[in-house]
Scaffold this active site. Sequence first.
Site, PDB file in Angstrom:
ATOM      1  N   GLY A 172       0.834  -1.197   0.000  1.00 20.91           N
ATOM      2  CA  GLY A 172       0.000   0.000   0.000  1.00 20.91           C
ATOM      3  C   GLY A 172       0.868   1.247   0.000  1.00 20.91           C
ATOM      4  N   GLY A 173       0.308   2.308   0.598  1.00 23.25           N
ATOM      5  CA  GLY A 173       1.037   3.573   0.635  1.00 23.25           C
ATOM      6  C   GLY A 173       2.324   3.477   1.437  1.00 23.25           C
ATOM      7  N   GLY A 404      25.238  13.608 -28.192  1.00 25.89           N
ATOM      8  CA  GLY A 404      24.699  14.158 -26.942  1.00 25.89           C
ATOM      9  C   GLY A 404      25.321  13.496 -25.732  1.00 25.89           C
ATOM     10  N   ALA A 405      25.720  12.224 -25.895  1.00 22.22           N
ATOM     11  CA  ALA A 405      26.275  11.506 -24.743  1.00 22.22           C
ATOM     12  C   ALA A 405      27.646  12.058 -24.361  1.00 22.22           C
ATOM     13  CB  ALA A 405      26.358  10.024 -25.046  1.00 22.22           C
TER      14      ALA A 405
HETATM   15  C1  HXC Z   1      -3.898  -4.481  11.871  1.00 23.84           C
HETATM   16  C2  HXC Z   1      -2.776  -6.303  11.083  1.00 23.84           C
HETATM   17  C3  HXC Z   1      -2.536  -5.661   9.842  1.00 23.84           C
HETATM   18  C4  HXC Z   1      -3.049  -4.340   9.683  1.00 23.84           C
HETATM   19  C5  HXC Z   1      -1.643  -7.603   9.765  1.00 23.84           C
HETATM   20  N1  HXC Z   1      -2.216  -7.499  10.978  1.00 23.84           N
HETATM   21  N2  HXC Z   1      -1.831  -6.496   9.049  1.00 23.84           N
HETATM   22  N3  HXC Z   1      -3.446  -5.717  12.082  1.00 23.84           N
HETATM   23  N4  HXC Z   1      -3.714  -3.781  10.712  1.00 23.84           N
HETATM   24  N5  HXC Z   1      -2.854  -3.666   8.562  1.00 23.84           N
HETATM   25  C6  HXC Z   1      -2.216  -8.497  12.031  1.00 23.84           C
HETATM   26  C7  HXC Z   1      -3.098  -9.682  11.724  1.00 23.84           C
HETATM   27  O1  HXC Z   1      -4.434  -9.421  12.097  1.00 23.84           O
HETATM   28  C8  HXC Z   1      -2.476 -10.743  12.609  1.00 23.84           C
HETATM   29  O2  HXC Z   1      -2.880 -10.519  13.935  1.00 23.84           O
HETATM   30  C9  HXC Z   1      -0.991 -10.421  12.544  1.00 23.84           C
HETATM   31  O3  HXC Z   1      -0.916  -9.044  12.140  1.00 23.84           O
HETATM   32  C10 HXC Z   1      -0.243 -11.225  11.530  1.00 23.84           C
HETATM   33  O4  HXC Z   1      -0.904 -11.165  10.280  1.00 23.84           O
HETATM   34  P1  HXC Z   1      -1.224 -12.458   9.402  1.00 23.84           P
HETATM   35  O5  HXC Z   1      -2.241 -12.067   8.409  1.00 23.84           O
HETATM   36  O6  HXC Z   1      -1.522 -13.603  10.292  1.00 23.84           O
HETATM   37  O7  HXC Z   1       0.213 -12.706   8.712  1.00 23.84           O
HETATM   38  P2  HXC Z   1       0.518 -13.264   7.265  1.00 23.84           P
HETATM   39  O8  HXC Z   1      -0.326 -14.449   6.989  1.00 23.84           O
HETATM   40  O9  HXC Z   1       1.993 -13.415   7.216  1.00 23.84           O
HETATM   41  O10 HXC Z   1       0.074 -12.115   6.261  1.00 23.84           O
HETATM   42  C11 HXC Z   1       0.762 -10.878   6.260  1.00 23.84           C
HETATM   43  C12 HXC Z   1      -0.012  -9.840   5.391  1.00 23.84           C
HETATM   44  C13 HXC Z   1      -1.496  -9.803   5.829  1.00 23.84           C
HETATM   45  C14 HXC Z   1       0.113 -10.268   3.919  1.00 23.84           C
HETATM   46  C15 HXC Z   1       0.694  -8.514   5.569  1.00 23.84           C
HETATM   47  O11 HXC Z   1      -1.535  -9.661   7.253  1.00 23.84           O
HETATM   48  C16 HXC Z   1      -2.244  -8.673   5.216  1.00 23.84           C
HETATM   49  O12 HXC Z   1      -2.665  -8.765   4.058  1.00 23.84           O
HETATM   50  N6  HXC Z   1      -2.460  -7.602   6.006  1.00 23.84           N
HETATM   51  C17 HXC Z   1      -3.196  -6.458   5.559  1.00 23.84           C
HETATM   52  C18 HXC Z   1      -2.389  -5.664   4.588  1.00 23.84           C
HETATM   53  C19 HXC Z   1      -3.084  -4.402   4.211  1.00 23.84           C
HETATM   54  O13 HXC Z   1      -4.018  -4.421   3.391  1.00 23.84           O
HETATM   55  N7  HXC Z   1      -2.733  -3.301   4.902  1.00 23.84           N
HETATM   56  C20 HXC Z   1      -3.328  -2.048   4.717  1.00 23.84           C
HETATM   57  C21 HXC Z   1      -2.651  -1.452   3.505  1.00 23.84           C
HETATM   58  S1  HXC Z   1      -3.266   0.121   3.172  1.00 23.84           S
HETATM   59  P3  HXC Z   1      -3.188 -11.718  14.963  1.00 23.84           P
HETATM   60  O14 HXC Z   1      -3.729 -11.018  16.156  1.00 23.84           O
HETATM   61  O15 HXC Z   1      -4.134 -12.616  14.294  1.00 23.84           O
HETATM   62  O16 HXC Z   1      -1.850 -12.342  15.215  1.00 23.84           O
HETATM   63  C22 HXC Z   1      -2.146   1.084   3.828  1.00 23.84           C
HETATM   64  C23 HXC Z   1      -2.455   2.502   3.645  1.00 23.84           C
HETATM   65  C24 HXC Z   1      -1.261   3.315   3.919  1.00 23.84           C
HETATM   66  O17 HXC Z   1      -1.188   0.675   4.373  1.00 23.84           O
HETATM   67  C25 HXC Z   1      -1.485   4.621   3.251  1.00 23.84           C
HETATM   68  C26 HXC Z   1      -0.300   5.478   3.445  1.00 23.84           C
HETATM   69  C27 HXC Z   1      -0.408   6.667   2.561  1.00 23.84           C
END
Ligand code: HXC
Length: 511
Positions: A172-173, A404-405
Amino acid sequence: MSIMKSVNDFLSLLASKLKGGDEKAIDQQRKKGKNTARERVELLLLDPESFIEIDLFVEHSVKDFGMERKDLAGDGVITGYGKVENRPVAVFAQDFTVAGGSLGRAHSKKIVKVMDGAAEAGIPLIGINDSGGARIQEGVESLCGYGEIFYRNTKLSGRVPQISVILGPCAGGAVYSPALTDFVFVVDRISNMFITGPQVIKTVLGEEISQEELGGAMTQASITGNAHFYSRSEPEAFDTLKRLLSFLPPNSGEQPPERKDVLPEKQLGDDVIPDNRRRAYCVKELIRGIVDGSDFLEVHEHYARNIVVGFARLSGRSIGIIANQPRVLAGVLDVNASDKAARFIRFCDSFNIPLLTMVDTPGYLPGVDQEHAGVIRHGAKVLYAYSEATVPKMTLIMRKAYGGAYIAMCSRHLGADFVASWPSGEIAVMGPEGAANIIFRKEIAEADDPDACRQEKVREYEEKFANPYVAAKKGYIDTIIRSSETRNTLIKALSMLKQSRTGAAHGNIPL
Ligand code: HXC
């Protein structure tokens, strides 16, 4: 409460905070072949005892966001200061074992604090990224956290070196903080960077791709160029990072550290350029024959390989090298090579690192693809970066410097301080074959033996233009030297330029 009891309470609280996530999460981390955040800080700091951790006891405000009560150790990030080779650095390491290293308000405030600390102290900032991105439960609070980090990445650009090590997901971001820093490290099968993952891409566009192919380490190092250094393991990445730091000053107001002068393993002879003008050779071998200890740290090794950039030393002093690579696409300049070179030049200029440009290029790559990809706009960045740079600039013409290079590869006309050519240098508007075909077209067409006539005209052109003497007579190059004299000549030139100039104050993202 006795003093002893309160100390014990403190020690057990400390132990639980230092541990990070629970056993299951740590076990998961290991199964993925990853170190914990704390182990990574130890891998980074040559002297782990030097680490001063801050904000270990910070907690996130659970009630505000309706999160289930959980003790999020350090809110999922370790922050502090430590020493690498006795030189201080500021560090943050996201802890995936704590809520997936997700970035909430307290987490981002901790990062912002060490960023401000790095700015205040004038020391490099190293960020270890391993995170699920914005903490979903904290909503807009996480977004504002990212915004504050991006803002500081930009303000710090060109003031202190900023290095990102991607050791897990970075999606993401969240990817934009590393992208705003100076150098990004990735590790095989551990790093992943993308704006939207394979699932979203499949839903929106129907395209199928694995996570590794989309944003894995080699993809980022070779196809996108988002990553500057690719390693096979976490320890290897940290070793390279330490090597990188050894070439850099702590901030833009200071000079890079000097080392002892060491001769190259094998110095250049006088036969380094092949007799056949069309034969390729590897410019990296020539670089190793010139620089101290043959020690060359290549940046962007796998990306735009037609140009080579990296750090080395001459007589103990850090330099940045930009060299055309005849072995890949004959060393042409194209969109990606231009971006790669321009960004590197701007970094060196920001941090007082003199430039050595080694030229052997037939010019900008022609073609519809390049034109439509914006080779004009991207190529201009090289002209801009060289012209803007105020660090000492030395240029060595090895063979072709066409069109040019010739101008773009740090000619005197763009402010080079010292330009040398080997006798094999060819400074001309274009290569002899192309030029003869254009200016003698009629004569060749009307000749009894057009091929023999063409060859004769190519020879004539070579003698007249494709050499370094015309430019030397006019003072556009300062000297012609044998290749075996290169190292000594450059060391003398650099020592003369030593006190004359430092870098300019600017950020590090080419416009
Ligand atoms: C809260 C999160 C989290 C998140 C993971 N966890 N991402 N909690 N917010 N964004 C937590 C899970 O609930 C889990 O908690 C623990 O972290 C481990 O995650 P798993 O999913 O079990 O791990 P894994 O299978 O290795 O997968 C990793 C992952 C997946 C691929 C990163 O967790 C995932 O897809 N997360 C969401 C990614 C995402 O969409 N993020 C937002 C992006 S938008 P528990 O308690 O069960 O252990 C963004 C905007 C930013 O970032 C903008 C900036 C400008």
